[in-house]
Design a protein around this motif. Structure first.
Motif, PDB file in Angstrom:
ATOM      1  N   LEU A  37      34.660  25.085  31.664  1.00  0.00           N
ATOM      2  CA  LEU A  37      33.666  26.017  31.955  1.00  0.00           C
ATOM      3  C   LEU A  37      32.252  25.634  31.377  1.00  0.00           C
ATOM      4  CD1 LEU A  37      35.358  29.159  30.505  1.00  0.00           C
ATOM      5  CD2 LEU A  37      35.137  28.316  32.985  1.00  0.00           C
ATOM      6  N   TYR A 508      30.602  34.788  38.341  1.00  0.00           N
ATOM      7  CA  TYR A 508      32.052  35.334  37.910  1.00  0.00           C
ATOM      8  C   TYR A 508      32.983  34.641  38.557  1.00  0.00           C
ATOM      9  CZ  TYR A 508      35.115  39.406  37.003  1.00  0.00           C
ATOM     10  OH  TYR A 508      36.210  39.986  36.696  1.00  0.00           O
ATOM     11  N   ASN A 511      33.496  30.992  37.557  1.00  0.00           N
ATOM     12  CA  ASN A 511      34.316  30.834  36.023  1.00  0.00           C
ATOM     13  C   ASN A 511      35.717  30.809  36.505  1.00  0.00           C
ATOM     14  OD1 ASN A 511      32.177  30.197  34.268  1.00  0.00           O
ATOM     15  ND2 ASN A 511      31.566  32.517  34.081  1.00  0.00           N
ATOM     16  N   ASP A 512      36.262  32.039  37.235  1.00  0.00           N
ATOM     17  CA  ASP A 512      37.493  31.997  37.613  1.00  0.00           C
ATOM     18  C   ASP A 512      38.201  30.967  38.375  1.00  0.00           C
ATOM     19  OD1 ASP A 512      37.587  34.636  36.394  1.00  0.00           O
ATOM     20  OD2 ASP A 512      37.730  35.675  38.453  1.00  0.00           O
ATOM     21  N   THR A 515      38.791  28.576  35.959  1.00  0.00           N
ATOM     22  CA  THR A 515      40.015  29.081  35.207  1.00  0.00           C
ATOM     23  C   THR A 515      41.585  28.486  35.714  1.00  0.00           C
ATOM     24  OG1 THR A 515      38.914  30.695  34.089  1.00  0.00           O
ATOM     25  CG2 THR A 515      41.455  30.929  34.052  1.00  0.00           C
ATOM     26  N   ASP A 698      30.493  41.937  34.149  1.00  0.00           N
ATOM     27  CA  ASP A 698      30.204  40.666  34.461  1.00  0.00           C
ATOM     28  C   ASP A 698      29.697  39.776  33.177  1.00  0.00           C
ATOM     29  OD1 ASP A 698      29.846  38.146  35.479  1.00  0.00           O
ATOM     30  OD2 ASP A 698      28.345  39.013  36.775  1.00  0.00           O
ATOM     31  N   PHE A 699      30.747  39.343  32.240  1.00  0.00           N
ATOM     32  CA  PHE A 699      30.504  38.874  30.969  1.00  0.00           C
ATOM     33  C   PHE A 699      29.116  38.139  30.953  1.00  0.00           C
ATOM     34  CE2 PHE A 699      35.341  39.335  31.172  1.00  0.00           C
ATOM     35  CZ  PHE A 699      35.311  40.526  30.442  1.00  0.00           C
ATOM     36  N   TRP A 702      28.558  33.474  27.544  1.00  0.00           N
ATOM     37  CA  TRP A 702      29.428  32.138  27.797  1.00  0.00           C
ATOM     38  C   TRP A 702      30.271  32.201  26.938  1.00  0.00           C
ATOM     39  CZ3 TRP A 702      31.208  27.882  25.117  1.00  0.00           C
ATOM     40  CH2 TRP A 702      31.785  26.706  25.824  1.00  0.00           C
ATOM     41  N   SER A 704      31.995  34.496  25.745  1.00  0.00           N
ATOM     42  CA  SER A 704      32.962  35.986  26.187  1.00  0.00           C
ATOM     43  C   SER A 704      33.987  35.286  27.159  1.00  0.00           C
ATOM     44  CB  SER A 704      32.397  36.947  26.804  1.00  0.00           C
ATOM     45  OG  SER A 704      31.400  37.707  25.601  1.00  0.00           O
ATOM     46  N   TRP A 705      33.359  34.551  28.059  1.00  0.00           N
ATOM     47  CA  TRP A 705      34.106  33.882  29.520  1.00  0.00           C
ATOM     48  C   TRP A 705      35.148  32.899  28.754  1.00  0.00           C
ATOM     49  CZ3 TRP A 705      34.782  35.561  33.931  1.00  0.00           C
ATOM     50  CH2 TRP A 705      33.944  36.202  34.545  1.00  0.00           C
ATOM     51  N   ARG A 706      34.729  32.077  27.791  1.00  0.00           N
ATOM     52  CA  ARG A 706      35.552  31.064  27.091  1.00  0.00           C
ATOM     53  C   ARG A 706      36.884  31.903  26.436  1.00  0.00           C
ATOM     54  NH1 ARG A 706      33.845  28.024  22.047  1.00  0.00           N
ATOM     55  NH2 ARG A 706      33.793  30.055  21.070  1.00  0.00           N
ATOM     56  N   ALA A 709      39.010  33.604  29.398  1.00  0.00           N
ATOM     57  CA  ALA A 709      39.853  32.559  29.899  1.00  0.00           C
ATOM     58  C   ALA A 709      40.954  31.852  29.316  1.00  0.00           C
ATOM     59  CB  ALA A 709      38.925  31.316  30.758  1.00  0.00           C
TER      60      ALA A 709
END
Length: 731
Positions: A37, A508, A511-512, A515, A698-699, A702, A704-706, A709
Motif C-alpha cells: 500500500l 479506493y 487499495n483493494d 490487498t 472512502d477512508f 492511509w 486506516s487503509w493499512r 487491509a
C-alpha cells in the motif's frame, strides 16, 4: 468470536502491529501490507491553458500534495507544503489563465451521499481543532499557499478572480488571496456550479430551488440577475459558448408528478437547451432524448455532460445506442428540421474520461477498447475530431491501463495517468500524434514497493445461472502450495464500477487491488467479480430489470463466482471466503446469509444490510395508493426489498464474519453495521467488528487503509490457514 467495542479497539491496535511485523505480516512472496500500500496515488490531473504545464495530486502514505511538471523534460516537483496523513482531500485543481498559480480545495468529502449533521467536515485524524473545507491557491514557482476562503467548487476567471460556493451562496476572491472573499450576490435557493464567461465579466450558475432549478447569470451589482428560460424544469450543467454570447445547459423534468411503480426502473429523459447570455431573452431546445430507459441522463466521470467545441458544435454523452458514447451536433441550427447528432465513438465499449484539446477541434478520451480482446477490461487513450471528420485514433495501447487524459496548452502532448498489473499508477505524457509514453515521477515510488513480486491477474469469463456473461480477474498465488489452495471472491462497491487487469484508476479500488495482490501472496486464489450493475459491458448489463432492491439479481453473479472457484482443481472448495466494501459489503453479507454452504467466511466493509425504505411505510403506502399506485404493488416492492436485504437471510447465516465500518460514514449509515451485528450475535454467529473512529466511507487516512487491509488478511488467515479448516471439521 464476538467483539464488544472495547474488544474492537484492542483488535484495532493489534492489527496495526501485526501487519508490519515479520511474524504475521510478512508475506510468502516477501512483502507486507505496508509495502504493497506504499505507493504514491495520483489524481486530479489538469493542464494549463497555454504552454506544457500539468499538475496533479499525489497521496503518499496519506500525505496529499500538488505536483507540477513542465515540458520538455516534465520533471515532477512538489508545490504544496503538507506533511501529515491528516485525511484532508485535495480536489478541484485549476490553473490561472497565466499558469502562475493553481487553485484547489482542501478538505471535505466529495464522494459523500449526504452532508454530515451540522455541516461538519471530515476529521479522521481526530484533530481537536475543527476541520474546514477551504479554497486555496499556490504559486507554481514556489511559495506559501494563500487562503481564499471557506468553500468548494472553485472556478477561475480569465481575469484572475476565483468564484466558489459556500453556505449556498457564490463568493469571489482574487486568486492571490490579497483581499478577503465576498459574497457576489444574493439569490433565493442554493446557488451552485459557478461558471465564468470566457471574458470573465459574467458568471453563470445553477439556482437550485429543490423541485426545480434555473440557470442564472450575474453581470454586476447594478443589474438584476437573469434567469435563462425559467420553467418548472430542473436546469443544470451550464456551458458557455466560446464567444460568450450563449449558454448551453441540460434540462430535466421538475420533481413531482404521478408516482410510478416502485417495482420498475424509471427513465430520466433530458434535453439540451441553448439560451442567450445577453441581449433580448431567447432560448430554444437543441436536442431531446427519447423516453426509454436507455435514453436516461448518463453518469459521467467528471459530472460534465456538455462541452462547447470548435465550429459551434456541442459534444455530449449519451447512452442511447446502449453504450456511453460521445455525440456531436451543431449548436447553431438553421431553418427546417432539427439537426441530428453525430456519433463520434461507435462500438461495444464505454467512453469515460474526456477532455477538449486547446483548439477545441479534438476530444481526447479513455475507453475500454482496443485491438486486444482483453482491452474490454482495461482503459486506453484515444482522440477524435469533434465534427466527426476523422475516425477515432488510438493514442495508447498494450497491456497497461491509461485514463484521465488532458491535452497540454501548447497542443503538443497528452498527459494521462497510467498503470499496469505490476506498476502502480503514475502520470505519463505522450505526443499528441502518438508513440511511446513516458512515465513521470518514478522517483516517488518507494524502493521497497514490491512491483516485481506481483502477479498478473488473468481474465476469466463465466456465466450466471440465468445466462448472463460475467467477467472476472483471477489472482493466482505466485508460489502456490502443492495441494488445493483457499480462495476468496472479491466484490467491488459502487455498484457502477469495473475492476480491471491492473492497478485501478480510483484510489479506493487501487487499495483493494493491492490487498488482493497481498492475499494472493499469502497463498489465496482471489477472484474479482464484475457483477451486473457495473459499468463497462453496456446498458443492459448496468441496468438489469431485477437489480438492487428490486430483486438483487446481481447476487447470481457473485454466487456463480463462488461456484466457479469450487470447480477449479487448485481450489479447496471448503475454504472459500468473500470480501468487499460498500455495495461489495452488501453482496458479501448477502452471500454469507444465503450461502454459508459456499462461502465459509467473509469480511463486510461498510455494507448495506437493510434495503427497506426509511420513511414511515404506512404513511408512504397510503400516499401512493391515494395517487393511483396499487397497494399490492407497494406491498410487493417492500417484500422484494426485504428479501433483497441481508437481514432477511440471518436465519441461514452460519459463516463467521468480520464487520468493518468508519463511524463518520456519509454514504452508508453506521447503523447498518450496528443493526446487523446485533442480529447476528443474537443468532450465535461468530462476529468480529472493527470500528474506525471519525473516518468516512472512502477512508481518508492511509493508516486506516493499512489497518482495514491488514484486518481482512489476518481474519482470512485465521479462518483458512491457521485453524482447523472446514474440510477437516465434522459435519
Amino acid at each position: 468470536m464476538s467483539c464488544n467495542p472495547r474488544r474492537a479497539c484492542a483488535l484495532f491496535c493489534a492489527l496495526v502491529i501485526s501487519t508490519t511485523s515479520p511474524a504475521h505480516g510478512q508475506a510468502r512472496a516477501g512483502f507486507t501490507i505496508d509495502q504493497i500500500l506504499d505507493y504514491p496515488f495520483p489524481d486530479h490531473l489538469v493542464a494549463a491553458r497555454s504552454g506544457s504545464l500539468v499538475a496533479w495530486t499525489f497521496a503518499e502514505r496519506g500525505v496529499r500534495n500538488i505536483y507540477v511538471a513542465e515540458g520538455p523534460d516534465f520533471k515532477a516537483r512538489r508545490v504544496t507544503p503538507y506533511q501529515a496523513d491528516d485525511g484532508q482531500e485535495l480536489t478541484f485543481l485549476a490553473f490561472s489563465n497565466d499558469a502562475k498559480r493553481i487553485v484547489y480545495v482542501r478538505g471535505g468529502d466529495h464522494g459523500a451521499n449526504w452532508p454530515a449533521e451540522g455541516g461538519l467536515q471530515p476529521d479522521p485524524a481526530s484533530n481537536p481543532v475543527q476541520q474546514k473545507m477551504q479554497v486555496w491557491s499556490v504559486p507554481v514557482a514556489g511559495g506559501p499557499p494563500a487562503l481564499l476562503g471557506d468553500g468548494d467548487e472553485p472556478d477561475v476567471s480569465s481575469t484572475g478572480v476565483v468564484a466558489f460556493v459556500a453556505n449556498k451562496k457564490i463568493w469571489t476572491a482574487p486568486i492571490d488571496g490579497s483581499k478577503p472573499a465576498e459574497a457576489l450576490f444574493f439569490a433565493r435557493g442554493s446557488s451552485e456550479t459557478p461558471r465564468w464567461s470566457p471574458d470573465g465579466h459574467a458568471l453563470a450558475f445553477v439556482s437550485n430551488r429543490e423541485d426545480h432549478s434555473f440557470i442564472g447569470i450575474y453581470t454586476d451589482s447594478a443589474h438584476p440577475l437573469r434567469y435563462v428560460a425559467a420553467t418548472t424544469s430542473r436546469d443544470s450543467d451550464p456551458a458557455w459558448s466560446p464567444d460568450g454570447k450563449s449558454i448551453a445547459f441540460v434540462r430535466r423534468p421538475g420533481r413531482g408528478g404521478a408516482p410510478r411503480s416502485p417495482l420498475q426502473q424509471q427513465p430520466q429523459p433530458w434535453s439540451i437547451w441553448i439560451g442567450a447570455a445577453d441581449g433580448p431573452p431567447s432560448s430554444h431546445q437543441l436536442w431531446a432524448s427519447g423516453n426509454a430507459l436507455v435514453d436516461s441522463l448518463p453518469r459521467t466521470a467528471d459530472d460534465r455532460i456538455l462541452r462547447w467545441a470548435a465550429g459551434d458544435r456541442l459534444v455530449f454523452f449519451s447512452y442511447q445506442d446502449g453504450w456511453p458514447h460521445l455525440y456531436s451536433m451543431t449548436a447553431r441550427p438553421g431553418g427546417g428540421s432539427a439537426p441530428r447528432p453525430d456519433l463520434l465513438t461507435k462500438g461495444p465499449f464505454m467512453v469515460e474520461h474526456v477532455d477538449l484539446t486547446p483548439d477545441r477541434r479534438f476530444i481526447v478520451y479513455s475507453a475500454n477498447t482496443g485491438t486486444d480482446p482483453l482491452d474490454v477490461d482495461r482503459r486506453h487513450i484515444f482522440k477524435v475530431a469533434v465534427d466527426g471528420s476523422s475516425a477515432p485514433a488510438a493514442v495508447t495501447s498494450g497491456s497497461g491501463l491509461e485514463w484521465m487524459p488532458v491535452a497540454t496548452g501548447d497542443g503538443r502532448s497528452i498527459a494521462f495517468l497510467g498503470s499496469d498489473a505490476q506498476r502502480s499508477p503514475l502520470p505519463a505524457v505522450v505526443s499528441t500524434s502518438g508513440g511511446s509514453a513516458r512515465r513521470l515521477a518514478e522517483d516517488r515510488v518507494p524502493a521497497g514497493f514490491p512491483a516485481a513480486q506481483l502477479v498478473t491477474p488473468q481474465q476469466v469469463i463465466f456465466k450466471s445461472p440465468d445466462g448472463v456473461e460475467i467477467h472476472g480477474q483471477l489472482f493466482k498465488p505466485g508460489n502456490p502450495s502443492s495441494g488445493r489452495s483457499p480462495a476468496l471472491v472479491y466484490v467491488h462497491g459502487g455498484p457502477p464500477r469495473q475492476m480491471l487487469l491492473g492497478w485501478h484508476y480510483m484510489d479506493y479500488y487501487a487499495n483493494d487491488y493491492g490487498t488482493n495482490q497481498f492475499l494472493a501472496s499469502r497463498g489465496f486464489v482471489v477472484l474479482s467479480v464484475n457483477y451486473r450493475l457495473g459499468i463497462g459491458y453496456g446498458h443492459a448489463f448496468q441496468y438489469p430489470e431485477r437489480g438492487g432492491a428490486r430483486g438483487a439479481s446481481e447476487y447470481l453473479d457473485v454466487l456463480a463466482g463462488g461456484k466457479y472457484l469450487q470447480s477449479r482443481p487448485d481450489v479447496d472448495s471448503k475454504r472459500i471466503g468473500i470480501w468487499g466494501g460498500s455495495y461489495g459489503g452488501y453482496l458479501t453479507a448477502l452471500a454469507l446469509g444465503r450461502n454459508s454452504d459456499v462461502f465459509a467466511a467473509g469480511v463486510d466493509i461498510h455494507g448495506v444490510h437493510d434495503r427497506l425504505p426509511s420513511v414511515d411505510d404506512e404513511v408512504f403506502a397510503h400516499a401512493l395508493v391515494g395517487d393511483g399506485i396499487k397497494m399490492a404493488d407497494y406491498e410487493q416492492a417492500l417484500k422484494v426489498a426485504y428479501e433483497s436485504s441481508p437481514i432477511s437471510a440471518v436465519a441461514t447465516w452460519k459463516s463467521p464474519v468480520l464487520l468493518i465500518h468508519g463511524d463518520d460514514d456519509r454514504n452508508v449509515k453506521f447503523s447498518q453495521t450496528v443493526d446487523l451485528e446485533r442480529r447476528l450475535l443474537e443468532k450465535g454467529v461468530d462476529v468480529e467488528s472493527l470500528v474506525i473512529p471519525d473516518d468516512i466511507h472512502d477512508f481518508l487516512l492511509w493508516r486506516s487503509w493499512r489497518t482495514v487491509a491488514g484486518a481482512a488478511g489476518a481474519f482470512f488467515e485465521r479462518q483458512f490457514l491457521h485453524s482447523t479448516t472446514r474440510s477437516q471439521q465434522q459435519p
